[in-house]
Design an enzyme around this catalytic site. Sequence first.
Site, short mmCIF file in Angstrom:
data_model
loop_
_atom_site.label_atom_id
_atom_site.label_comp_id
_atom_site.label_asym_id
_atom_site.label_seq_id
_atom_site.Cartn_x
_atom_site.Cartn_y
_atom_site.Cartn_z
N GLU A 1 21.74 17.57 51.47
CA GLU A 1 21.03 17.33 50.21
C GLU A 1 21.70 16.22 49.39
O GLU A 1 21.10 15.21 49.06
CB GLU A 1 21.00 18.64 49.41
CG GLU A 1 20.36 18.52 48.04
CD GLU A 1 20.48 19.80 47.23
OE1 GLU A 1 19.76 19.91 46.23
OE2 GLU A 1 21.30 20.67 47.59
N HIS A 2 22.95 16.44 49.01
CA HIS A 2 23.71 15.44 48.24
C HIS A 2 24.71 14.78 49.18
O HIS A 2 25.50 15.48 49.81
CB HIS A 2 24.49 16.10 47.10
CG HIS A 2 23.66 16.93 46.18
ND1 HIS A 2 23.64 18.31 46.23
CD2 HIS A 2 22.83 16.58 45.17
CE1 HIS A 2 22.84 18.78 45.30
NE2 HIS A 2 22.32 17.75 44.64
#
Length: 436
Positions: free
Chosen positions: A319-320
Amino acid sequence: MAIQHIKSGKPADQRAEDDARVRASVESILKDIETRGDAAVRELSQKFDGYAPAAFRLTPSEIEAAMQKVSLRDMEDIQFAQAQIRRFAEAQRASMTDVEVETLPGIVLGHRNIPVQSVGCYVPGGKFPMVASAHMSVLTASVAGVPRIVASAPPVKGEPHPAIVAAMQMAGAHEIYVLGGIQAVGAMALGTETIDPVHMLVGPGNAFVAEAKRQLYGRVGIDLFAGPTETMVIADDTVDGEMCATDLLGQAEHGYNSPACLITNSSKLVDDTLAEIDRLLQLLPTSDTASASWRDYGDIFLCDTYEEMRDVANDMAYEHVQVMTDRDAWFLETMHSYGALFLGPRTNVANGDKVIGTNHTLPTKKAGRYTGGLWVGKFLKTHSYQRIDTDAAAAMIGEYGSRLCMLEGFVGHAEQCNVRVRRYGGRNIAFGVAAE
Protein backbone atom coordinates in the site's frame (compact mmCIF):
# COMPACT_ATOMS: atom_id res chain seq x y z
CA MET A 1 24.08 -14.15 -3.83
CA ALA A 2 20.31 -14.73 -3.92
CA ILE A 3 17.77 -12.43 -2.31
CA GLN A 4 17.79 -13.13 1.43
CA HIS A 5 14.54 -13.12 3.40
CA ILE A 6 16.11 -11.98 6.68
CA LYS A 7 12.89 -11.74 8.69
CA SER A 8 9.38 -13.02 8.00
CA GLY A 9 6.03 -12.95 9.76
CA LYS A 10 3.15 -15.38 10.10
CA PRO A 11 3.01 -18.14 7.47
CA ALA A 12 0.47 -17.63 4.70
CA ASP A 13 -1.74 -20.52 5.88
CA GLN A 14 -2.16 -18.95 9.32
CA ARG A 15 -3.11 -15.63 7.74
CA ALA A 16 -5.66 -17.47 5.58
CA GLU A 17 -7.24 -19.01 8.70
CA ASP A 18 -7.65 -15.53 10.19
CA ASP A 19 -9.31 -14.34 6.97
CA ALA A 20 -11.71 -17.29 6.95
CA ARG A 21 -12.93 -16.55 10.47
CA VAL A 22 -13.58 -12.94 9.57
CA ARG A 23 -15.39 -13.96 6.36
CA ALA A 24 -17.85 -16.24 8.16
CA SER A 25 -18.61 -13.70 10.87
CA VAL A 26 -19.28 -10.91 8.37
CA GLU A 27 -21.56 -13.05 6.22
CA SER A 28 -23.78 -13.85 9.20
CA ILE A 29 -23.99 -10.23 10.34
CA LEU A 30 -24.85 -8.88 6.88
CA LYS A 31 -27.67 -11.43 6.54
CA ASP A 32 -29.05 -10.27 9.88
CA ILE A 33 -28.96 -6.61 8.79
CA GLU A 34 -30.68 -7.43 5.51
CA THR A 35 -33.40 -9.42 7.30
CA ARG A 36 -34.10 -7.27 10.34
CA GLY A 37 -32.94 -3.79 9.31
CA ASP A 38 -32.84 -1.15 12.04
CA ALA A 39 -33.39 -3.68 14.84
CA ALA A 40 -30.27 -5.61 13.85
CA VAL A 41 -28.24 -2.41 13.44
CA ARG A 42 -29.29 -1.21 16.90
CA GLU A 43 -28.37 -4.53 18.54
CA LEU A 44 -25.00 -4.60 16.81
CA SER A 45 -24.22 -1.03 17.81
CA GLN A 46 -25.13 -1.80 21.40
CA LYS A 47 -23.05 -4.98 21.38
CA PHE A 48 -19.89 -3.61 19.76
CA ASP A 49 -19.96 0.08 20.71
CA GLY A 50 -22.30 0.27 23.72
CA TYR A 51 -24.26 2.90 21.82
CA ALA A 52 -27.99 2.86 21.02
CA PRO A 53 -29.45 6.40 20.77
CA ALA A 54 -32.96 7.26 19.68
CA ALA A 55 -31.59 7.97 16.20
CA PHE A 56 -28.19 7.26 14.68
CA ARG A 57 -28.38 10.17 12.25
CA LEU A 58 -27.20 13.45 13.72
CA THR A 59 -29.49 16.47 13.50
CA PRO A 60 -28.15 19.88 12.44
CA SER A 61 -28.15 21.02 16.08
CA GLU A 62 -26.25 17.89 17.17
CA ILE A 63 -23.69 18.49 14.43
CA GLU A 64 -23.27 22.09 15.57
CA ALA A 65 -22.92 21.01 19.21
CA ALA A 66 -20.21 18.52 18.30
CA MET A 67 -18.31 21.11 16.26
CA GLN A 68 -18.38 23.53 19.17
CA LYS A 69 -16.27 21.04 21.14
CA VAL A 70 -13.40 21.22 18.64
CA SER A 71 -10.61 23.63 19.57
CA LEU A 72 -9.76 26.57 17.32
CA ARG A 73 -6.32 25.12 16.52
CA ASP A 74 -7.81 21.74 15.58
CA MET A 75 -10.39 23.44 13.35
CA GLU A 76 -7.67 25.44 11.62
CA ASP A 77 -5.60 22.30 11.08
CA ILE A 78 -8.60 20.45 9.62
CA GLN A 79 -9.28 23.39 7.31
CA PHE A 80 -5.64 23.43 6.18
CA ALA A 81 -5.66 19.70 5.43
CA GLN A 82 -8.95 19.93 3.55
CA ALA A 83 -7.62 22.83 1.48
CA GLN A 84 -4.67 20.69 0.33
CA ILE A 85 -6.84 17.68 -0.44
CA ARG A 86 -9.42 19.81 -2.26
CA ARG A 87 -6.72 21.50 -4.36
CA PHE A 88 -5.33 18.19 -5.61
CA ALA A 89 -8.78 16.63 -6.11
CA GLU A 90 -9.89 19.63 -8.17
CA ALA A 91 -6.78 19.31 -10.35
CA GLN A 92 -7.55 15.63 -10.86
CA ARG A 93 -11.17 16.41 -11.75
CA ALA A 94 -10.05 19.01 -14.27
CA SER A 95 -7.96 16.34 -16.01
CA MET A 96 -11.09 14.28 -16.75
CA THR A 97 -12.91 15.81 -19.67
CA ASP A 98 -15.98 14.84 -21.62
CA VAL A 99 -15.24 13.73 -25.18
CA GLU A 100 -17.13 14.13 -28.45
CA VAL A 101 -15.57 13.32 -31.82
CA GLU A 102 -16.84 12.86 -35.39
CA THR A 103 -15.09 9.59 -36.30
CA LEU A 104 -16.58 9.46 -39.82
CA PRO A 105 -18.70 12.03 -41.66
CA GLY A 106 -22.04 12.16 -39.86
CA ILE A 107 -21.07 9.71 -37.08
CA VAL A 108 -20.51 11.25 -33.66
CA LEU A 109 -19.18 9.33 -30.65
CA GLY A 110 -18.61 10.65 -27.16
CA HIS A 111 -18.50 10.05 -23.46
CA ARG A 112 -19.65 11.91 -20.38
CA ASN A 113 -18.24 11.67 -16.86
CA ILE A 114 -21.26 11.40 -14.56
CA PRO A 115 -21.03 11.34 -10.74
CA VAL A 116 -22.25 8.33 -8.80
CA GLN A 117 -25.58 9.45 -7.37
CA SER A 118 -25.11 8.36 -3.74
CA VAL A 119 -22.06 7.35 -1.75
CA GLY A 120 -21.58 5.97 1.75
CA CYS A 121 -18.30 7.12 3.31
CA TYR A 122 -17.03 5.10 6.25
CA VAL A 123 -14.64 6.77 8.69
CA PRO A 124 -12.90 4.42 11.15
CA GLY A 125 -12.99 5.18 14.85
CA GLY A 126 -12.16 2.73 17.60
CA LYS A 127 -8.64 2.94 18.98
CA PHE A 128 -7.63 5.67 16.50
CA PRO A 129 -10.43 8.04 15.37
CA MET A 130 -9.29 8.74 11.81
CA VAL A 131 -10.37 12.31 11.22
CA ALA A 132 -8.39 12.41 7.98
CA SER A 133 -10.55 9.71 6.41
CA ALA A 134 -13.44 12.16 6.35
CA HIS A 135 -11.42 14.48 4.13
CA MET A 136 -10.31 11.68 1.85
CA SER A 137 -13.76 10.24 1.17
CA VAL A 138 -16.38 12.92 1.80
CA LEU A 139 -14.45 15.87 0.37
CA THR A 140 -13.29 13.96 -2.70
CA ALA A 141 -16.86 12.82 -3.41
CA SER A 142 -17.99 16.43 -3.03
CA VAL A 143 -15.42 17.65 -5.57
CA ALA A 144 -16.67 14.93 -7.95
CA GLY A 145 -20.20 16.33 -7.64
CA VAL A 146 -21.90 13.39 -5.88
CA PRO A 147 -25.42 14.67 -4.99
CA ARG A 148 -25.94 12.50 -1.88
CA ILE A 149 -23.01 11.87 0.42
CA VAL A 150 -23.67 9.78 3.52
CA ALA A 151 -20.95 9.64 6.17
CA SER A 152 -20.71 7.32 9.16
CA ALA A 153 -18.24 6.83 11.99
CA PRO A 154 -18.44 4.88 15.24
CA PRO A 155 -18.98 6.59 18.57
CA VAL A 156 -15.92 7.29 20.68
CA LYS A 157 -16.43 6.96 24.43
CA GLY A 158 -20.17 6.76 23.93
CA GLU A 159 -20.69 9.85 21.80
CA PRO A 160 -19.98 11.29 18.36
CA HIS A 161 -16.33 12.20 17.91
CA PRO A 162 -16.35 16.02 17.62
CA ALA A 163 -13.42 16.38 15.19
CA ILE A 164 -14.72 13.61 12.90
CA VAL A 165 -18.17 15.21 12.81
CA ALA A 166 -16.59 18.61 12.07
CA ALA A 167 -14.48 17.15 9.27
CA MET A 168 -17.49 15.37 7.73
CA GLN A 169 -19.63 18.49 7.86
CA MET A 170 -16.92 20.80 6.50
CA ALA A 171 -16.11 18.33 3.73
CA GLY A 172 -19.70 18.34 2.45
CA ALA A 173 -21.58 15.36 3.95
CA HIS A 174 -25.35 15.53 3.49
CA GLU A 175 -26.16 12.90 6.15
CA ILE A 176 -24.01 12.03 9.17
CA TYR A 177 -24.54 8.84 11.18
CA VAL A 178 -22.88 7.63 14.36
CA LEU A 179 -22.47 3.97 13.45
CA GLY A 180 -19.38 1.81 13.27
CA GLY A 181 -18.10 -1.40 11.76
CA ILE A 182 -20.13 -3.90 9.79
CA GLN A 183 -23.39 -2.35 10.98
CA ALA A 184 -22.43 0.96 9.37
CA VAL A 185 -21.38 -0.31 5.94
CA GLY A 186 -24.16 -2.93 5.96
CA ALA A 187 -26.85 -0.35 6.73
CA MET A 188 -25.57 2.09 4.11
CA ALA A 189 -25.32 -0.57 1.40
CA LEU A 190 -28.43 -2.62 2.14
CA GLY A 191 -30.66 0.11 3.54
CA THR A 192 -32.92 -0.07 6.57
CA GLU A 193 -36.24 1.46 7.56
CA THR A 194 -34.48 4.74 8.38
CA ILE A 195 -31.42 4.71 6.11
CA ASP A 196 -31.82 4.79 2.34
CA PRO A 197 -29.27 2.58 0.56
CA VAL A 198 -26.37 4.09 -1.35
CA HIS A 199 -24.91 3.17 -4.73
CA MET A 200 -21.28 2.99 -3.59
CA LEU A 201 -19.23 2.42 -0.42
CA VAL A 202 -15.84 4.00 0.19
CA GLY A 203 -13.34 4.39 3.00
CA PRO A 204 -10.89 2.28 4.99
CA GLY A 205 -11.63 0.14 8.02
CA ASN A 206 -10.57 -2.90 9.98
CA ALA A 207 -10.59 -6.44 8.63
CA PHE A 208 -14.33 -6.78 9.28
CA VAL A 209 -15.21 -3.58 7.42
CA ALA A 210 -12.97 -4.57 4.51
CA GLU A 211 -14.58 -8.02 4.32
CA ALA A 212 -18.08 -6.51 4.52
CA LYS A 213 -17.27 -4.27 1.55
CA ARG A 214 -15.94 -7.28 -0.35
CA GLN A 215 -19.14 -9.25 0.25
CA LEU A 216 -21.35 -6.28 -0.65
CA TYR A 217 -19.49 -5.56 -3.89
CA GLY A 218 -21.81 -6.07 -6.83
CA ARG A 219 -24.86 -4.97 -4.92
CA VAL A 220 -23.04 -1.66 -4.52
CA GLY A 221 -19.82 -0.34 -5.94
CA ILE A 222 -16.77 0.02 -3.73
CA ASP A 223 -13.63 2.08 -3.97
CA LEU A 224 -11.23 -0.85 -3.55
CA PHE A 225 -10.45 -3.82 -1.33
CA ALA A 226 -8.66 -2.11 1.55
CA GLY A 227 -7.29 -4.42 4.23
CA PRO A 228 -4.93 -3.63 7.10
CA THR A 229 -2.39 -0.87 6.52
CA GLU A 230 0.80 -1.97 4.77
CA THR A 231 4.05 -0.05 4.70
CA MET A 232 7.26 -0.76 2.81
CA VAL A 233 10.59 1.01 3.05
CA ILE A 234 12.97 0.67 0.10
CA ALA A 235 16.30 2.05 1.29
CA ASP A 236 20.05 1.99 0.70
CA ASP A 237 22.91 3.37 2.75
CA THR A 238 21.95 6.98 2.00
CA VAL A 239 19.68 6.79 5.07
CA ASP A 240 20.13 5.33 8.53
CA GLY A 241 18.46 2.78 10.75
CA GLU A 242 16.61 5.35 12.85
CA MET A 243 14.81 6.74 9.79
CA CYS A 244 13.86 3.27 8.54
CA ALA A 245 12.76 1.97 11.94
CA THR A 246 10.68 5.07 12.62
CA ASP A 247 8.89 4.80 9.30
CA LEU A 248 8.20 1.08 9.72
CA LEU A 249 6.86 1.33 13.27
CA GLY A 250 5.01 4.54 12.51
CA GLN A 251 2.59 2.53 10.37
CA ALA A 252 2.78 -0.77 12.28
CA GLU A 253 0.98 0.94 15.17
CA HIS A 254 -2.23 0.97 13.09
CA GLY A 255 -3.20 -2.53 14.25
CA TYR A 256 -1.96 -5.95 15.31
CA ASN A 257 -1.97 -7.16 11.71
CA SER A 258 -0.39 -4.24 9.84
CA PRO A 259 2.41 -5.55 7.59
CA ALA A 260 5.70 -3.64 7.49
CA CYS A 261 8.62 -4.48 5.21
CA LEU A 262 12.18 -3.28 4.66
CA ILE A 263 13.86 -3.93 1.32
CA THR A 264 17.52 -2.96 1.13
CA ASN A 265 20.89 -3.77 -0.40
CA SER A 266 22.79 -2.86 2.78
CA SER A 267 23.45 -5.49 5.46
CA LYS A 268 24.56 -2.69 7.81
CA LEU A 269 21.21 -0.97 7.36
CA VAL A 270 19.45 -4.24 8.25
CA ASP A 271 21.39 -4.51 11.51
CA ASP A 272 20.99 -0.84 12.37
CA THR A 273 17.25 -0.89 11.64
CA LEU A 274 16.67 -3.98 13.78
CA ALA A 275 18.56 -2.36 16.65
CA GLU A 276 16.58 0.86 16.28
CA ILE A 277 13.28 -1.04 16.20
CA ASP A 278 14.17 -2.67 19.52
CA ARG A 279 15.07 0.73 20.97
CA LEU A 280 11.98 2.53 19.70
CA LEU A 281 9.63 -0.19 20.91
CA GLN A 282 10.80 0.64 24.44
CA LEU A 283 9.71 4.26 23.93
CA LEU A 284 6.62 4.13 21.70
CA PRO A 285 3.32 4.50 23.60
CA THR A 286 1.70 2.24 20.98
CA SER A 287 4.41 -0.40 21.27
CA ASP A 288 1.97 -3.16 22.25
CA THR A 289 0.33 -2.88 18.85
CA ALA A 290 3.43 -2.05 16.83
CA SER A 291 5.51 -4.83 18.34
CA ALA A 292 2.82 -7.45 17.60
CA SER A 293 2.56 -6.25 14.00
CA TRP A 294 6.32 -6.29 13.55
CA ARG A 295 6.62 -9.75 15.12
CA ASP A 296 3.80 -11.36 13.12
CA TYR A 297 3.74 -9.30 9.91
CA GLY A 298 7.22 -7.80 9.59
CA ASP A 299 9.59 -8.69 6.73
CA ILE A 300 13.13 -7.78 5.75
CA PHE A 301 14.67 -8.57 2.36
CA LEU A 302 18.37 -8.12 1.67
CA CYS A 303 19.10 -7.82 -2.06
CA ASP A 304 22.23 -7.51 -4.16
CA THR A 305 20.96 -4.99 -6.70
CA TYR A 306 18.49 -2.17 -7.09
CA GLU A 307 16.73 -4.19 -9.79
CA GLU A 308 16.12 -6.97 -7.25
CA MET A 309 14.84 -4.46 -4.73
CA ARG A 310 12.39 -3.08 -7.27
CA ASP A 311 11.25 -6.53 -8.38
CA VAL A 312 10.55 -7.69 -4.82
CA ALA A 313 8.61 -4.47 -4.19
CA ASN A 314 6.56 -4.83 -7.38
CA ASP A 315 5.74 -8.44 -6.52
CA MET A 316 4.56 -7.56 -3.01
CA ALA A 317 2.59 -4.51 -4.26
CA TYR A 318 2.31 -2.87 -0.84
CA GLU A 319 0.00 0.00 0.00
CA HIS A 320 2.56 2.60 1.13
CA VAL A 321 6.01 2.41 -0.45
CA GLN A 322 8.63 4.77 0.91
CA VAL A 323 11.71 5.09 -1.31
CA MET A 324 14.90 6.51 0.21
CA THR A 325 17.79 5.77 -2.13
CA ASP A 326 20.31 7.47 -4.39
CA ARG A 327 17.96 6.83 -7.36
CA ASP A 328 14.42 7.63 -6.24
CA ALA A 329 13.41 8.91 -9.69
CA TRP A 330 14.41 5.53 -11.19
CA PHE A 331 12.06 3.74 -8.80
CA LEU A 332 9.25 6.15 -9.74
CA GLU A 333 9.90 5.42 -13.41
CA THR A 334 10.15 1.62 -13.15
CA MET A 335 7.77 0.59 -10.36
CA HIS A 336 4.29 -0.43 -11.48
CA SER A 337 2.48 -2.10 -8.55
CA TYR A 338 1.86 -0.18 -5.32
CA GLY A 339 -0.68 2.02 -3.58
CA ALA A 340 1.29 5.26 -3.35
CA LEU A 341 4.96 6.19 -3.51
CA PHE A 342 6.67 8.47 -1.02
CA LEU A 343 9.93 9.62 -2.54
CA GLY A 344 12.98 10.73 -0.60
CA PRO A 345 13.80 11.02 3.11
CA ARG A 346 11.98 14.37 3.45
CA THR A 347 8.74 12.63 2.54
CA ASN A 348 6.83 10.31 4.85
CA VAL A 349 3.66 8.26 4.89
CA ALA A 350 2.17 10.16 7.84
CA ASN A 351 2.05 13.39 5.83
CA GLY A 352 0.35 11.48 3.02
CA ASP A 353 -2.13 10.03 5.50
CA LYS A 354 -3.12 13.33 7.02
CA VAL A 355 -2.36 16.51 5.17
CA ILE A 356 -0.21 16.70 2.06
CA GLY A 357 -3.12 16.40 -0.38
CA THR A 358 -3.04 12.95 -1.95
CA ASN A 359 -5.67 10.42 -0.91
CA HIS A 360 -4.81 7.92 1.83
CA THR A 361 -7.39 5.26 0.90
CA LEU A 362 -5.11 2.90 -1.01
CA PRO A 363 -5.06 -0.70 -2.31
CA THR A 364 -3.71 -3.48 -0.06
CA LYS A 365 -3.20 -7.23 -0.35
CA LYS A 366 -1.59 -6.89 -3.81
CA ALA A 367 -4.57 -5.00 -5.25
CA GLY A 368 -2.06 -2.39 -6.42
CA ARG A 369 -1.38 -4.74 -9.33
CA TYR A 370 -4.74 -3.77 -10.90
CA THR A 371 -6.01 -0.60 -9.24
CA GLY A 372 -4.85 2.66 -7.80
CA GLY A 373 -6.25 4.31 -4.70
CA LEU A 374 -9.34 6.40 -4.05
CA TRP A 375 -9.43 9.61 -6.07
CA VAL A 376 -12.01 11.90 -7.57
CA GLY A 377 -12.29 9.67 -10.65
CA LYS A 378 -13.59 6.76 -8.54
CA PHE A 379 -16.78 8.75 -7.98
CA LEU A 380 -17.29 9.34 -11.70
CA LYS A 381 -18.75 6.90 -14.22
CA THR A 382 -17.65 7.31 -17.83
CA HIS A 383 -20.64 6.66 -20.10
CA SER A 384 -20.42 6.55 -23.88
CA TYR A 385 -23.01 7.72 -26.40
CA GLN A 386 -23.44 7.61 -30.17
CA ARG A 387 -25.29 9.80 -32.68
CA ILE A 388 -25.67 9.52 -36.47
CA ASP A 389 -26.48 12.87 -38.06
CA THR A 390 -26.89 12.06 -41.77
CA ASP A 391 -28.82 9.60 -43.92
CA ALA A 392 -25.68 8.65 -45.82
CA ALA A 393 -23.83 7.79 -42.62
CA ALA A 394 -26.76 5.71 -41.33
CA ALA A 395 -26.89 3.68 -44.56
CA MET A 396 -23.12 3.25 -44.81
CA ILE A 397 -22.52 2.08 -41.23
CA GLY A 398 -25.69 -0.01 -41.41
CA GLU A 399 -24.30 -2.06 -44.29
CA TYR A 400 -21.17 -2.91 -42.32
CA GLY A 401 -23.23 -3.63 -39.22
CA SER A 402 -25.63 -5.91 -41.10
CA ARG A 403 -22.86 -8.06 -42.56
CA LEU A 404 -21.01 -8.34 -39.25
CA CYS A 405 -24.22 -9.35 -37.43
CA MET A 406 -24.95 -12.06 -40.00
CA LEU A 407 -21.36 -13.28 -39.66
CA GLU A 408 -22.24 -14.15 -36.08
CA GLY A 409 -25.71 -15.49 -36.89
CA PHE A 410 -27.66 -12.65 -35.29
CA VAL A 411 -30.47 -12.11 -37.81
CA GLY A 412 -32.47 -9.81 -35.57
CA HIS A 413 -29.39 -7.70 -34.95
CA ALA A 414 -28.82 -7.48 -38.70
CA GLU A 415 -32.37 -6.33 -39.29
CA GLN A 416 -31.83 -3.38 -36.95
CA CYS A 417 -29.13 -2.29 -39.38
CA ASN A 418 -31.09 -3.24 -42.52
CA VAL A 419 -34.12 -1.14 -41.64
CA ARG A 420 -31.81 1.89 -41.58
CA VAL A 421 -30.25 0.88 -44.91
CA ARG A 422 -33.75 0.65 -46.47
CA ARG A 423 -35.08 3.82 -44.90
CA TYR A 424 -32.08 6.12 -45.21
CA GLY A 425 -30.19 4.57 -48.11
CA GLY A 426 -33.00 3.60 -50.43
CA ARG A 427 -31.78 -0.01 -50.59
CA ASN A 428 -34.33 -2.85 -50.74
CA ILE A 429 -32.69 -5.38 -48.40
CA ALA A 430 -34.82 -8.42 -47.53
CA PHE A 431 -35.28 -9.56 -43.91
CA GLY A 432 -32.59 -12.04 -42.91
CA VAL A 433 -30.21 -11.04 -45.69
CA ALA A 434 -26.99 -9.15 -45.07
CA ALA A 435 -26.76 -5.74 -46.70
CA GLU A 436 -24.21 -5.87 -49.54
